[in-house]
Design an enzyme around this catalytic site. Structure first.
Site, PDB file in Angstrom:
ATOM      1  N   GLY A   1      21.475  40.817  49.722  1.00 53.71           N
ATOM      2  CA  GLY A   1      20.122  40.536  49.236  1.00 53.71           C
ATOM      3  C   GLY A   1      19.549  39.258  49.811  1.00 53.71           C
ATOM      4  O   GLY A   1      20.185  38.533  50.579  1.00 53.71           O
ATOM      5  N   HIS A   2      18.313  38.991  49.426  1.00 53.80           N
ATOM      6  CA  HIS A   2      17.563  37.852  49.958  1.00 53.80           C
ATOM      7  C   HIS A   2      17.066  37.012  48.788  1.00 53.80           C
ATOM      8  O   HIS A   2      16.645  37.554  47.761  1.00 53.80           O
ATOM      9  CB  HIS A   2      16.362  38.370  50.772  1.00 53.80           C
TER      10      HIS A   2
END
Length: 409
Positions: free
Chosen positions: A231-232
């Protein structure tokens, strides 16, 4: 093979670097035409000749992959006679590169100040782990150590897991690219002014520089980026998802346009209208709820079908494939001519990665595979003005090795 002039044709580099960061950087310079003379330890040669677990007819795969377009000379730099040979060569070289531990080249008598006395216009590039000075300068290190110290490792891994080393040696590569960039810029400056200079760069600074834009977020928020797996920290949805067949793909919605297109593509326009997910800030605040919803959606069809749907919806996505599949089977990689082949006298046909830049007028040239240890000692010394008698004397003293039978006899 084309032999037309290249951007760095006519420049000669004496390359003292070992392992990965330095050799990859000088290989890039060699791809662009520089004559890279690899100065190797007399007996065992450069360190990467003897490391790793994959060998081809006795040749290290690691060494083969990062030393094309170079010539090799075996020289004992610990002997006064060897130092004298090096300085005689350095007097007419354009560039010196080294990545020994700070202070080593000065103790050997071949550091920048010693070389500058015989060649005031030299470009002398030193690569180190932490920097040439400072509290860590004397410590040993390699790429993973730099990943750990720089913050890269701490932000890599699953949210509930331990820090993870990045699969590729990214700090090494970053330093290699910076080395090639810095040498090229320094040569341009010398062309304009006649002035040489000393260049210093470190894996640590390069690794931290690669954290852009995480640096700005960290400095302004006062908090380090969390581990989020694939994820970011500031975009959602932006991670790996699994299709019905169990394979993974990566989805990257980094604009509202892509988010809206995703909702339309998966036939869930209601998600775009949901106040929890309306803006990227909303989605970041509710990432777990959105990811759970998307996980359910993507579990209904195989990954290949979703990739087709996402491509038609103009949403950034790609299959997660291993390096072997990338190199062997990916049609875009093949179209980009990512691999080149060179013939090595003992390893045979060697496949390796091409320079990842297309020069329209002066393309990279792959003139020779990685050299055998000391393969070019005789030729190189002759080019630098050492007579047959001088070369024989040096070999008899045990300062060089690799002379041709005719000269040695």
């Amino acid at each position: 093979m084309s032999t037309s002039p290249q951007p760095l044709s006519g420049y000669r580099i004496l390359d003292l670097t070992v392992m990965t960061a330095g050799p990859v950087g000088t290989m890039m310079l060699g791809d662009l035409g520089a004559d890279v003379v690899k100065v190797e330890e007399l007996n065992q040669g450069e360190l990467s000749r003897g490391i790793g677990a994959v060998y081809v007819n006795g040749e290290s795969s690691i060494f083969l992959s990062q030393n094309r377009n170079k010539r090799s000379i075996r020289l004992d730099l610990k002997r006064p006679e060897g130092r004298a040979v090096f300085l005689r060569m350095a007097a007419s070289a354009d560039v010196i590169t080294e990545n020994f531990r700070p202070g080593t080249v000065d103790r050997l008598g071949i550091g920048y100040e010693a070389v500058r006395k015989v060649n005031p216009s030299v470009v002398y590039a030193s690569v180190s782990a932490f920097g040439q000075t400072g509290p860590y300068a004397h410590l040993p290190a390699n790429d993973p150590v730099i990943q750990a110290l720089s913050g890269l490792m701490a932000m890599t891994g699953e949210a509930d897991g331990a820090p993870v080393r990045i699969g590729s040696p990214y700090p090494d590569f970053g330093a290699a690219a910076l080395l090639a960039f810095a040498v090229s810029a320094a040569l341009l400056h010398r062309e304009r002014t006649g002035q040489g200079q000393k260049l210093e760069l470190s894996l640590l600074n390069g690794a931290i520089f690669s954290c852009i834009p995480r640096d700005g977020e960290t400095l302004r928020s006062g908090a380090a980026p969390p581990r989020l797996g694939s994820g970011h920290p500031t975009f959602v949805p932006y991670r790996n998802y699994r299709g019905a067949d169990g394979s993974f793909f990566f989805l990257a919605c980094f604009t509202e346009k892509f988010w809206t297109a995703l909702c339309e593509g998966v036939e869930r326009p209601d998600l775009a209208a949901d106040p929890r997910f309306r803006t990227n800030i909303d989605r970041c605040a509710n990432r777990d709820a959105l990811d759970a919803e998307l996980d359910r959606i993507f579990a209904a069809r195989p990954t290949a079908e979703w990739l087709d749907i996402l491509a038609r919806a103009n949403v950034p996505a790609a299959p997660i494939q291993d390096l072997h599949r990338t190199l062997r089977d990916d049609p875009q990689v093949a179209h980009n001519r990512t691999l080149v082949e060179l013939e090595h006298p003992t390893a045979g046909t060697v496949e390796m990665l091409a320079l990842p830049i297309d020069f329209g007028g002066t393309p990279a040239q792959y003139r020779r595979a990685a050299p055998r240890l000391g393969e070019h000692t005789d030729t190189i010394l002759s080019e630098f003005g050492f007579s047959d008698a001088e070369r024989r004397d040096l070999q008899d003293l045990g300062v060089v090795a690799g002379l041709s039978a005719a000269v040695a006899g």
